[in-house]
Design a protein around this motif. Structure first.
Motif, short mmCIF file in Angstrom:
data_model
loop_
_atom_site.label_atom_id
_atom_site.label_comp_id
_atom_site.label_asym_id
_atom_site.label_seq_id
_atom_site.Cartn_x
_atom_site.Cartn_y
_atom_site.Cartn_z
N ALA A 1 74.02 -49.45 41.18
CA ALA A 1 74.22 -49.81 42.58
C ALA A 1 75.31 -50.87 42.73
O ALA A 1 76.16 -50.77 43.64
N ARG A 2 75.30 -51.86 41.87
CA ARG A 2 76.34 -52.90 41.93
C ARG A 2 77.73 -52.29 41.71
O ARG A 2 78.70 -52.67 42.35
N ALA A 3 77.82 -51.34 40.78
CA ALA A 3 79.10 -50.70 40.50
C ALA A 3 79.60 -49.89 41.70
O ALA A 3 80.81 -49.72 41.88
N LEU A 4 78.69 -49.40 42.52
CA LEU A 4 79.05 -48.59 43.69
C LEU A 4 79.33 -49.43 44.94
O LEU A 4 79.76 -48.88 45.96
N ALA A 5 79.10 -50.71 44.87
CA ALA A 5 79.15 -51.58 46.06
C ALA A 5 80.51 -51.61 46.74
O ALA A 5 80.58 -51.89 47.93
N THR A 6 81.56 -51.31 46.04
CA THR A 6 82.90 -51.36 46.65
C THR A 6 83.49 -49.98 46.86
O THR A 6 84.69 -49.85 47.10
N ALA A 7 82.68 -48.95 46.81
CA ALA A 7 83.16 -47.58 46.99
C ALA A 7 83.78 -47.42 48.38
O ALA A 7 83.41 -48.11 49.34
N SER A 8 84.70 -46.48 48.49
CA SER A 8 85.44 -46.31 49.74
C SER A 8 84.64 -45.63 50.85
O SER A 8 84.97 -45.79 52.02
N ASP A 9 83.61 -44.86 50.53
CA ASP A 9 82.80 -44.19 51.56
C ASP A 9 81.37 -44.68 51.44
O ASP A 9 80.51 -44.02 50.84
N PRO A 10 81.07 -45.86 52.01
CA PRO A 10 79.76 -46.47 51.78
C PRO A 10 78.58 -45.64 52.26
O PRO A 10 77.51 -45.69 51.66
N GLY A 11 78.75 -44.86 53.31
CA GLY A 11 77.64 -44.05 53.81
C GLY A 11 77.23 -42.97 52.83
O GLY A 11 76.06 -42.84 52.47
N GLU A 12 78.20 -42.21 52.39
CA GLU A 12 77.89 -41.12 51.45
C GLU A 12 77.49 -41.66 50.08
O GLU A 12 76.63 -41.10 49.42
N VAL A 13 78.08 -42.78 49.67
CA VAL A 13 77.70 -43.40 48.40
C VAL A 13 76.24 -43.83 48.46
O VAL A 13 75.48 -43.60 47.52
N PHE A 14 75.85 -44.44 49.58
CA PHE A 14 74.46 -44.86 49.74
C PHE A 14 73.52 -43.66 49.67
O PHE A 14 72.53 -43.67 48.95
N VAL A 15 73.81 -42.61 50.42
CA VAL A 15 72.95 -41.42 50.44
C VAL A 15 72.87 -40.79 49.05
O VAL A 15 71.78 -40.47 48.57
#
Length: 190
Positions: free
Chosen positions: A72-86
């Protein structure tokens, strides 16, 4: 803290790997002697590293929850936060549903790793992903970390007691989405 010898570290790693496999299948019902046999070590070795089955269980769960938090920490700066969260939410449910020990720990209201230590890290990292997705307008703003924990536990129960009902997890995911952002069930099915 005294440094472990190399053979002791290897044995501990073998015990943890065997315990993860055994707990994934049988949860806490697996006897420690079976774990020792699976690890290729004696029962005394298991007890030397882990004084009880509960201590071994918590070590296995702690490791997995830490992995969830790191991801989750590695994904925290992803460009599409909505889809990354889902995607992350669905992946946690899918991975945890394959491991009875993790299901038990996530659902437990006692002193398991989800409640303390790594659980705090996991909740914080998940909350950060949630906040970014909410700021992007893709996830409802009336959901918080406690709600997510309850939804994860509920989805795990669905996966555990109604295998093959992945569409129900999609219903939950669609319920998390902000108005106008609902996806098709096929897009979010684990």
């Amino acid at each position: 803290m005294e440094k472990m010898r190399a053979d002791a570290r290897r044995n501990r790693a073998k015990v943890l790997a065997a315990a993860e496999e055994a707990f994934a299948l049988d949860g806490l019902a697996v006897p420690l002697d079976d774990i020792a046999r699976l690890a290729g070590v004696g029962a005394g070795t298991v007890y030397r590293h882990f004084p009880s089955k509960e201590a071994l269980f918590q070590a296995v769960v702690l490791e997995r929850i830490q992995q969830f938090a790191e991801e989750a920490r590695a994904l925290a700066t992803a460009s599409d936060p909505g889809e990354v969260f889902v995607d992350y939410f669905v992946r946690v449910i899918k991975q945890a549903s394959l491991n009875r020990a993790i299901c038990d720990a996530l659902a437990e209201s006692g002193e398991h790793a989800f409640k303390a230590g790594a659980g705090d890290e996991f909740r914080a990292a998940l909350a950060e992903l949630l906040a970014r997705a909410q700021e992007a307008g893709t996830i409802r703003r009336d959901i918080d970390g406690d709600d997510l924990r309850a939804l994860i536990v509920g989805c795990l129960a669905v996966e555990r007691y109604a295998p093959g009902s992945a569409h129900l997890v999609s219903v939950v995911v669609d319920g998390l989405r902000a108005s106008g952002h609902a996806a098709s069930a096929a897009a979010t099915t684990p």
